[in-house]
Enzyme design. Sequence first.
Site, PDB file in Angstrom:
ATOM      1  N   CYS A  33      49.766  -1.730 123.141  1.00 50.83           N
ATOM      2  CA  CYS A  33      48.792  -2.330 124.066  1.00 50.83           C
ATOM      3  C   CYS A  33      49.436  -2.887 125.332  1.00 50.83           C
ATOM      4  CB  CYS A  33      48.045  -3.452 123.357  1.00 50.83           C
ATOM      5  SG  CYS A  33      49.154  -4.755 122.831  1.00 50.83           S
ATOM      6  N   ASP A  35      51.102  -5.669 125.577  1.00 50.58           N
ATOM      7  CA  ASP A  35      51.214  -7.126 125.568  1.00 50.58           C
ATOM      8  C   ASP A  35      52.672  -7.547 125.366  1.00 50.58           C
ATOM      9  OD1 ASP A  35      48.551  -7.312 125.961  1.00 50.58           O
ATOM     10  OD2 ASP A  35      48.036  -7.706 123.878  1.00 50.58           O
ATOM     11  N   CYS A  59      46.991 -10.852 122.622  1.00 55.52           N
ATOM     12  CA  CYS A  59      45.643 -11.124 122.113  1.00 55.52           C
ATOM     13  C   CYS A  59      45.672 -12.259 121.079  1.00 55.52           C
ATOM     14  CB  CYS A  59      45.100  -9.867 121.476  1.00 55.52           C
ATOM     15  SG  CYS A  59      45.958  -9.485 119.955  1.00 55.52           S
ATOM     16  N   CYS A 103      49.591  -5.837 116.334  1.00 57.49           N
ATOM     17  CA  CYS A 103      49.844  -7.090 117.055  1.00 57.49           C
ATOM     18  C   CYS A 103      50.902  -7.931 116.339  1.00 57.49           C
ATOM     19  CB  CYS A 103      48.566  -7.907 117.184  1.00 57.49           C
ATOM     20  SG  CYS A 103      47.158  -6.939 117.733  1.00 57.49           S
TER      21      CYS A 103
END
Length: 147
Positions: A33, A35, A59, A103
């Site tokens: 993603c 991030d 996130c 994540c």
Amino acid sequence: MYTEKVMDHFQHPRNMGEIENASGVGTVGNAKCGDIMRIYLDIDENQIIRDVKFKTFGCGAAVATSSMATELVKGKNIKEAMEVTNKAVMEALDGLPPVKVHCSLLAEEAIHAALWDYAQKNGIKIEGLEKPKSDIHEGEEEEEEEY
Ligand code: FES
């Protein structure tokens, strides 16, 4: 979709911030993603993690997993910290939805990158620790990643 523990760590993250003159700093990007996560470790002369802080542009699941991961490594020695995998962090959070599993990799990778930085600075070898793939050093251009 999130467990109570995930919501708690997301809403009240533990150990957020930075450590000045940290023993090791690791910054990683999530290949999936984009991030970013940075972990700071304060490690004493007995190789015990005295303090740990994190910062993320990620996130909610990244915040929760990092918060839990910092709780799990705090007070541990560097060998024990190597055992804090993303799986262990997810278990401690009572699970994550499948789409959010990636994540949780950020925290594990950032801890490894910070341990790598510490090992490099101190000329030691940590068993099982490999050079981080995606470590981003401050002031350096972010490398192009292949997905
Ligand atoms: Fe990027 Fe969760 S969506 S870390």
